[in-house]
Design a protein around this motif. Structure first.
Motif, PDB file in Angstrom:
ATOM      1  N   LYS A 235       0.828  -1.198   0.000  1.00  0.00           N
ATOM      2  CA  LYS A 235       0.000   0.000   0.000  1.00  0.00           C
ATOM      3  C   LYS A 235       0.862   1.247   0.000  1.00  0.00           C
ATOM      4  O   LYS A 235       0.598   2.198  -0.757  1.00  0.00           O
ATOM      5  CB  LYS A 235      -0.939   0.005   1.211  1.00  0.00           C
ATOM      6  N   GLN A 236       1.906   1.267   0.828  1.00  0.00           N
ATOM      7  CA  GLN A 236       2.773   2.430   0.885  1.00  0.00           C
ATOM      8  C   GLN A 236       3.555   2.606  -0.412  1.00  0.00           C
ATOM      9  O   GLN A 236       3.794   3.721  -0.864  1.00  0.00           O
ATOM     10  CB  GLN A 236       3.737   2.309   2.067  1.00  0.00           C
ATOM     11  N   PHE A 237       3.934   1.502  -1.047  1.00  0.00           N
ATOM     12  CA  PHE A 237       4.694   1.616  -2.295  1.00  0.00           C
ATOM     13  C   PHE A 237       3.802   1.976  -3.475  1.00  0.00           C
ATOM     14  O   PHE A 237       4.269   2.606  -4.427  1.00  0.00           O
ATOM     15  CB  PHE A 237       5.483   0.333  -2.555  1.00  0.00           C
ATOM     16  N   TYR A 238       2.523   1.580  -3.442  1.00  0.00           N
ATOM     17  CA  TYR A 238       1.597   2.107  -4.451  1.00  0.00           C
ATOM     18  C   TYR A 238       1.562   3.630  -4.350  1.00  0.00           C
ATOM     19  O   TYR A 238       1.592   4.348  -5.346  1.00  0.00           O
ATOM     20  CB  TYR A 238       0.185   1.569  -4.232  1.00  0.00           C
ATOM     21  N   HIS A 239       1.480   4.128  -3.133  1.00  0.00           N
ATOM     22  CA  HIS A 239       1.460   5.570  -2.906  1.00  0.00           C
ATOM     23  C   HIS A 239       2.755   6.205  -3.398  1.00  0.00           C
ATOM     24  O   HIS A 239       2.743   7.260  -4.055  1.00  0.00           O
ATOM     25  CB  HIS A 239       1.252   5.847  -1.418  1.00  0.00           C
ATOM     26  N   PHE A 240       3.890   5.570  -3.117  1.00  0.00           N
ATOM     27  CA  PHE A 240       5.197   6.036  -3.570  1.00  0.00           C
ATOM     28  C   PHE A 240       5.238   6.127  -5.096  1.00  0.00           C
ATOM     29  O   PHE A 240       5.879   7.030  -5.669  1.00  0.00           O
ATOM     30  CB  PHE A 240       6.260   5.070  -3.061  1.00  0.00           C
ATOM     31  N   ALA A 241       4.548   5.207  -5.768  1.00  0.00           N
ATOM     32  CA  ALA A 241       4.503   5.179  -7.232  1.00  0.00           C
ATOM     33  C   ALA A 241       3.434   6.091  -7.807  1.00  0.00           C
ATOM     34  O   ALA A 241       3.219   6.103  -9.025  1.00  0.00           O
ATOM     35  CB  ALA A 241       4.271   3.748  -7.715  1.00  0.00           C
ATOM     36  N   GLY A 242       2.733   6.858  -6.939  1.00  0.00           N
ATOM     37  CA  GLY A 242       1.724   7.790  -7.422  1.00  0.00           C
ATOM     38  C   GLY A 242       0.393   7.148  -7.736  1.00  0.00           C
ATOM     39  O   GLY A 242      -0.366   7.650  -8.570  1.00  0.00           O
ATOM     40  N   LEU A 243       0.072   6.048  -7.062  1.00  0.00           N
ATOM     41  CA  LEU A 243      -1.177   5.323  -7.319  1.00  0.00           C
ATOM     42  C   LEU A 243      -2.005   5.255  -6.041  1.00  0.00           C
ATOM     43  O   LEU A 243      -1.522   4.797  -5.014  1.00  0.00           O
ATOM     44  CB  LEU A 243      -0.876   3.898  -7.795  1.00  0.00           C
ATOM     45  N   ASP A 244      -3.231   5.721  -6.117  1.00  0.00           N
ATOM     46  CA  ASP A 244      -4.136   5.661  -4.971  1.00  0.00           C
ATOM     47  C   ASP A 244      -5.107   4.504  -5.186  1.00  0.00           C
ATOM     48  O   ASP A 244      -6.161   4.658  -5.803  1.00  0.00           O
ATOM     49  CB  ASP A 244      -4.901   6.981  -4.819  1.00  0.00           C
ATOM     50  N   LEU A 245      -4.748   3.331  -4.679  1.00  0.00           N
ATOM     51  CA  LEU A 245      -5.586   2.154  -4.892  1.00  0.00           C
ATOM     52  C   LEU A 245      -6.770   2.109  -3.938  1.00  0.00           C
ATOM     53  O   LEU A 245      -7.576   1.178  -3.990  1.00  0.00           O
ATOM     54  CB  LEU A 245      -4.742   0.887  -4.764  1.00  0.00           C
ATOM     55  N   ASP A 246      -6.905   3.111  -3.055  1.00  0.00           N
ATOM     56  CA  ASP A 246      -8.101   3.223  -2.229  1.00  0.00           C
ATOM     57  C   ASP A 246      -9.267   3.808  -3.019  1.00  0.00           C
ATOM     58  O   ASP A 246     -10.422   3.661  -2.633  1.00  0.00           O
ATOM     59  CB  ASP A 246      -7.841   4.121  -1.010  1.00  0.00           C
ATOM     60  N   SER A 247      -8.935   4.485  -4.124  1.00  0.00           N
ATOM     61  CA  SER A 247      -9.998   5.061  -4.948  1.00  0.00           C
ATOM     62  C   SER A 247     -10.556   3.986  -5.867  1.00  0.00           C
ATOM     63  O   SER A 247      -9.863   3.022  -6.201  1.00  0.00           O
ATOM     64  CB  SER A 247      -9.464   6.229  -5.772  1.00  0.00           C
ATOM     65  N   PRO A 248     -11.808   4.115  -6.308  1.00  0.00           N
ATOM     66  CA  PRO A 248     -12.439   3.077  -7.132  1.00  0.00           C
ATOM     67  C   PRO A 248     -11.691   2.786  -8.424  1.00  0.00           C
ATOM     68  O   PRO A 248     -11.686   1.660  -8.906  1.00  0.00           O
ATOM     69  CB  PRO A 248     -13.831   3.655  -7.416  1.00  0.00           C
ATOM     70  N   THR A 249     -11.036   3.795  -9.000  1.00  0.00           N
ATOM     71  CA  THR A 249     -10.380   3.605 -10.295  1.00  0.00           C
ATOM     72  C   THR A 249      -8.851   3.663 -10.208  1.00  0.00           C
ATOM     73  O   THR A 249      -8.173   3.632 -11.228  1.00  0.00           O
ATOM     74  CB  THR A 249     -10.858   4.676 -11.292  1.00  0.00           C
ATOM     75  N   ALA A 250      -8.315   3.760  -8.993  1.00  0.00           N
ATOM     76  CA  ALA A 250      -6.867   3.839  -8.796  1.00  0.00           C
ATOM     77  C   ALA A 250      -6.255   4.935  -9.653  1.00  0.00           C
ATOM     78  O   ALA A 250      -5.278   4.735 -10.370  1.00  0.00           O
ATOM     79  CB  ALA A 250      -6.216   2.494  -9.086  1.00  0.00           C
ATOM     80  N   VAL A 251      -6.820   6.115  -9.586  1.00  0.00           N
ATOM     81  CA  VAL A 251      -6.369   7.232 -10.404  1.00  0.00           C
ATOM     82  C   VAL A 251      -4.977   7.669  -9.966  1.00  0.00           C
ATOM     83  O   VAL A 251      -4.724   7.851  -8.771  1.00  0.00           O
ATOM     84  CB  VAL A 251      -7.357   8.414 -10.275  1.00  0.00           C
ATOM     85  N   PRO A 252      -4.056   7.849 -10.911  1.00  0.00           N
ATOM     86  CA  PRO A 252      -2.752   8.406 -10.538  1.00  0.00           C
ATOM     87  C   PRO A 252      -2.910   9.784  -9.914  1.00  0.00           C
ATOM     88  O   PRO A 252      -3.818  10.536 -10.275  1.00  0.00           O
ATOM     89  CB  PRO A 252      -2.015   8.487 -11.878  1.00  0.00           C
ATOM     90  N   HIS A 253      -2.027  10.115  -8.988  1.00  0.00           N
ATOM     91  CA  HIS A 253      -2.198  11.377  -8.265  1.00  0.00           C
ATOM     92  C   HIS A 253      -0.843  11.984  -7.953  1.00  0.00           C
ATOM     93  O   HIS A 253       0.184  11.294  -7.916  1.00  0.00           O
ATOM     94  CB  HIS A 253      -2.940  11.138  -6.947  1.00  0.00           C
ATOM     95  N   LEU A 254      -0.841  13.276  -7.721  1.00  0.00           N
ATOM     96  CA  LEU A 254       0.354  13.986  -7.263  1.00  0.00           C
ATOM     97  C   LEU A 254       0.108  14.677  -5.934  1.00  0.00           C
ATOM     98  O   LEU A 254       0.890  15.535  -5.525  1.00  0.00           O
ATOM     99  CB  LEU A 254       0.797  15.013  -8.316  1.00  0.00           C
ATOM    100  N   GLU A 255      -0.983  14.344  -5.268  1.00  0.00           N
ATOM    101  CA  GLU A 255      -1.284  14.884  -3.927  1.00  0.00           C
ATOM    102  C   GLU A 255      -1.310  16.419  -3.902  1.00  0.00           C
ATOM    103  O   GLU A 255      -0.663  17.036  -3.080  1.00  0.00           O
ATOM    104  CB  GLU A 255      -0.235  14.419  -2.910  1.00  0.00           C
ATOM    105  N   ARG A 256      -2.041  17.014  -4.788  1.00  0.00           N
ATOM    106  CA  ARG A 256      -2.144  18.478  -4.849  1.00  0.00           C
ATOM    107  C   ARG A 256      -0.789  19.147  -5.076  1.00  0.00           C
ATOM    108  O   ARG A 256      -0.561  20.276  -4.658  1.00  0.00           O
ATOM    109  CB  ARG A 256      -2.798  19.058  -3.585  1.00  0.00           C
ATOM    110  N   ARG A 257       0.106  18.444  -5.725  1.00  0.00           N
ATOM    111  CA  ARG A 257       1.398  19.024  -6.060  1.00  0.00           C
ATOM    112  C   ARG A 257       1.424  19.397  -7.542  1.00  0.00           C
ATOM    113  O   ARG A 257       0.733  18.790  -8.360  1.00  0.00           O
ATOM    114  CB  ARG A 257       2.537  18.048  -5.733  1.00  0.00           C
TER     115      ARG A 257
END
Length: 267
Positions: A235-257
């Motif tokens: 889970k933490q490495f998905y986040h590190f890779a810019g992937l939010d797998l908690d969302s229904p579509t696992a949309v790539p994200h930059l965390e408001r950056r």
């Protein structure tokens, strides 16, 4: 949610954890599956043709395209270049092969990463050395081009890094720099860049290009995490890779950056 709040309010915590993740990745037997650590770049959705690549490089298309975008705006003829935080060396190898500088030095704080690069990227004029971005051990006026890709966000003291960049860059030399910052930190970051004392030749917000690349590269990133990372850490490495797998579509994200690219030149 708690982790995100902690990381946002206490960026030094995020910096430390990201460095630990990077060291963990460097210690893994990833072979040549992971040669880049950046989020990638594309502009094909804006009518720009993808860069031509050899078949064996195609798997790394989007990270390579970021390096191509970073490097293409200056001349590399007879250049002595330095990349600070060269990671697993994919960018150094790409620039050496495609832009053909005279010499290229990749510096990284991870001894494991340097060991990997020395054994996997063997090209005339290319070498890798252990070093600290905030304490570069090179004489003044040593390099024609300095490259830094998606790394300075996690430096404890980015101003020290900028001071060393200016010091070791030759007069007339270029600093090719790309990274991301939280939206509210953008003005402060731009002020820090202006205070380096280098002429800003080009500055560009490439956030949309990076997010599009992350979307197109999503399945490969998920596959890499699933292949190499233990389940308890994924889970933490998905986040590190810019992937939010908690969302229904696992949309790539930059965390408001926002992601910016700069070309700066020393007088």
């Amino acid at each position: 949610m708690l982790n995100k709040l902690l990381f946002h309010r206490f960026p030094n915590v995020k910096s430390l954890l990201t460095r630990l993740q990077y060291e963990f990745i460097s210690a893994l037997n990833l072979k040549r599956d992971v040669l880049f650590m950046n989020f990638g770049y594309t502009a094909h959705h804006q009518g720009v043709d993808p860069i031509p690549l050899k078949p064996e490089d195609e798997i790394h298309r989007y990270p390579m395209q970021l390096y191509h975008h970073v490097a293409k705006h200056v001349s590399w003829t007879n250049a002595d270049a330095l990349e600070v935080s060269s990671g697993r060396g994919g960018g150094a190898s790409f620039i050496m092969r495609h832009f053909k500088p005279r010499t290229y030095v990749g510096v990284d704080f991870s001894a494991k990463a340097i060991e990997f690069c020395r054994s996997h990227h063997i090209l005339e004029g290319l070498r890798f050395e252990h070093g600290n971005a905030e304490d570069l051990k090179y004489p003044d006026n040593s390099f024609d081009v300095i490259v830094n890709v998606e790394a300075s966000l996690y430096y404890p003291n980015v101003k020290k890094f900028f001071q060393h960049v200016k010091r070791v860059l030759k007069p007339g030399g270029y600093f090719l720099y790309t990274d991301l910052r939280y939206e509210e930190k953008i003005p402060e970051w731009h002020t820090q860049i202006e205070e380096i004392g280098l002429k800003i030749i080009k500055e560009e917000d490439i956030t949309d290009n990076v997010l599009k690349a992350m979307e197109l590269d999503r399945e490969r990133r998920i596959h890499l995490v699933d292949t190499y990372i233990p389940v308890i850490l994924r889970k933490q490495f998905y986040h590190f890779a810019g992937l939010d797998l908690d969302s229904p579509t696992a949309v790539p994200h930059l965390e408001r950056r926002r992601y910016w690219y700069f070309v700066l030149q020393k007088a």
